[in-house]
Design a protein around this motif. Structure first.
Motif, PDB file in Angstrom:
ATOM      1  N   PRO A   1      61.229 -44.405  27.899  1.00 43.74           N
ATOM      2  CA  PRO A   1      61.223 -43.334  26.896  1.00 43.74           C
ATOM      3  C   PRO A   1      61.595 -41.974  27.472  1.00 43.74           C
ATOM      4  CG  PRO A   1      58.984 -43.977  27.462  1.00 43.74           C
ATOM      5  CD  PRO A   1      59.885 -44.987  28.084  1.00 43.74           C
ATOM      6  N   SER A   2      61.301 -41.758  28.754  1.00 44.29           N
ATOM      7  CA  SER A   2      61.651 -40.473  29.368  1.00 44.29           C
ATOM      8  C   SER A   2      63.161 -40.287  29.423  1.00 44.29           C
ATOM      9  CB  SER A   2      61.059 -40.391  30.783  1.00 44.29           C
ATOM     10  OG  SER A   2      59.660 -40.531  30.756  1.00 44.29           O
TER      11      SER A   2
ATOM     12  N   ALA B   1      64.543 -39.822  25.893  1.00 42.25           N
ATOM     13  CA  ALA B   1      64.317 -38.473  25.372  1.00 42.25           C
ATOM     14  C   ALA B   1      65.345 -37.487  25.921  1.00 42.25           C
ATOM     15  CB  ALA B   1      62.902 -38.016  25.722  1.00 42.25           C
TER      16      ALA B   1
ATOM     17  N   ALA C   1      58.995 -34.135  26.826  1.00 42.08           N
ATOM     18  CA  ALA C   1      58.669 -35.565  26.895  1.00 42.08           C
ATOM     19  C   ALA C   1      59.343 -36.216  28.096  1.00 42.08           C
ATOM     20  CB  ALA C   1      59.095 -36.265  25.606  1.00 42.08           C
TER      21      ALA C   1
ATOM     22  N   THR D   1      54.670 -38.444  35.067  1.00 43.97           N
ATOM     23  CA  THR D   1      53.659 -39.496  34.919  1.00 43.97           C
ATOM     24  C   THR D   1      54.063 -40.741  35.702  1.00 43.97           C
ATOM     25  OG1 THR D   1      53.044 -38.690  32.716  1.00 43.97           O
ATOM     26  CG2 THR D   1      52.443 -40.965  33.258  1.00 43.97           C
TER      27      THR D   1
ATOM     28  N   ALA E   1      60.282 -30.090  32.282  1.00 46.66           N
ATOM     29  CA  ALA E   1      59.124 -30.113  31.379  1.00 46.66           C
ATOM     30  C   ALA E   1      58.711 -28.706  30.965  1.00 46.66           C
ATOM     31  CB  ALA E   1      57.955 -30.825  32.060  1.00 46.66           C
TER      32      ALA E   1
ATOM     33  N   GLY F   1      57.053 -37.351  31.123  1.00 45.12           N
ATOM     34  CA  GLY F   1      57.075 -38.802  31.310  1.00 45.12           C
ATOM     35  C   GLY F   1      57.475 -39.181  32.722  1.00 45.12           C
TER      36      GLY F   1
ATOM     37  N   TRP G   1      60.732 -30.379  22.571  1.00 43.96           N
ATOM     38  CA  TRP G   1      59.827 -31.533  22.654  1.00 43.96           C
ATOM     39  C   TRP G   1      60.454 -32.663  23.456  1.00 43.96           C
ATOM     40  CZ3 TRP G   1      55.249 -29.996  21.432  1.00 43.96           C
ATOM     41  CH2 TRP G   1      55.060 -29.067  20.411  1.00 43.96           C
ATOM     42  N   LEU G   2      61.758 -32.843  23.315  1.00 42.45           N
ATOM     43  CA  LEU G   2      62.431 -33.918  24.050  1.00 42.45           C
ATOM     44  C   LEU G   2      62.493 -33.598  25.548  1.00 42.45           C
ATOM     45  CD1 LEU G   2      65.342 -34.668  21.553  1.00 42.45           C
ATOM     46  CD2 LEU G   2      63.424 -36.175  22.097  1.00 42.45           C
TER      47      LEU G   2
ATOM     48  N   VAL H   1      57.144 -45.972  31.647  1.00 42.34           N
ATOM     49  CA  VAL H   1      57.387 -44.623  31.125  1.00 42.34           C
ATOM     50  C   VAL H   1      58.799 -44.129  31.416  1.00 42.34           C
ATOM     51  CG1 VAL H   1      54.961 -43.943  31.237  1.00 42.34           C
ATOM     52  CG2 VAL H   1      56.432 -43.559  33.214  1.00 42.34           C
TER      53      VAL H   1
ATOM     54  N   LEU I   1      49.626 -30.215  26.709  1.00 45.58           N
ATOM     55  CA  LEU I   1      50.629 -30.868  27.534  1.00 45.58           C
ATOM     56  C   LEU I   1      50.814 -30.140  28.870  1.00 45.58           C
ATOM     57  CD1 LEU I   1      53.377 -31.758  24.883  1.00 45.58           C
ATOM     58  CD2 LEU I   1      51.791 -33.323  26.020  1.00 45.58           C
TER      59      LEU I   1
END
Length: 208
Positions: free
Chosen positions: A122-123, A126, A82, A89, A61, A86, A78-79, A119, A21
């Motif tokens: 979900p970003s 999270a 993500a 991205t 991140a 995200g 992890w959240l 994206v 990642l």
């Protein structure tokens, strides 16, 4: 007891995932910077905003990846990762869409624009979930698990809606000539209603 997925994530597995990642984050960030630097719709005045946005998302991140590597059983890391990755991205995809819209030799403008909008859902989900679970990785009490489920379900519903009903959150880039000047309008809609339109004047950057 911890859920099965937490027990299954060993430190070695977590480090491998984090390394992958982190490599992706670096590539995506460099791509976003390169695309922004070559964007005809950008100016020097945009640089501070882009730098602060990219820096903030990268910080989110990076913090998430560090936590995930050291405490893989805690979902906070992890959240955070993500959410930040995200968003980066989405930023990269948006810059690619702008480049493809102003340069006909670059393909896939519509796909990049769709990915940029997709994206975000979900970003944001999270990051909201990370706030609920901070700092232990668990809701404050059993009653808060309902909120956890609602956030997760809302995020999934948002992804499905964005994928199959793009009009819920949509963006469009229109490039045109006005009185001999190349211009662009970057418009955003939510639930079918426009809420933001950015106007650009496109010109070649002066030679150094």
């Amino acid at each position: 007891p911890d859920p099965a997925w937490r027990r299954a994530v060993t430190e070695r597995t977590a480090r491998r995932i984090v390394t992958a990642l982190a490599a992706y984050l670096i590539v995506a960030l460099l791509a976003a910077i390169w695309l922004t630097a070559g964007d005809l719709t950008s100016s020097l005045g945009d640089a501070p905003f882009v730098a602060m946005l990219a820096g903030g998302l990268t910080t989110f991140a990076t913090i998430g990846l560090v936590i995930a590597a050291k405490a893989p059983q805690n979902p906070i890391g992890w959240l955070y990762a993500a959410g930040g990755i995200g968003m980066i991205t989405g930023l990269t995809a948006n810059e690619y869409a702008i480049r493809a819209s102003t340069n006909l030799d670059v393909p896939g403008a519509s796909y990049a624009q769709f990915l940029s909008a997709l994206v975000i859902v979900p970003s944001v989900g999270a990051l909201i979930l990370a706030l609920l679970l901070f700092p232990t990785g668990e809701p404050p009490s059993r009653r808060w698990r309902v909120v956890e489920v609602v956030i997760a379900a809302g995020t999934v519903a948002g992804i499905i809606s964005e994928a199959f009903v793009p009009s819920l959150f949509a963006a469009g880039l229109d490039v045109f000539v006005d009185n001999g000047v190349l211009r662009a309008e970057h418009a955003f809609w939510m639930f079918g209603f426009p809420f933001l339109t950015l106007h650009y004047r496109i010109a070649r950057k002066p030679a150094p």
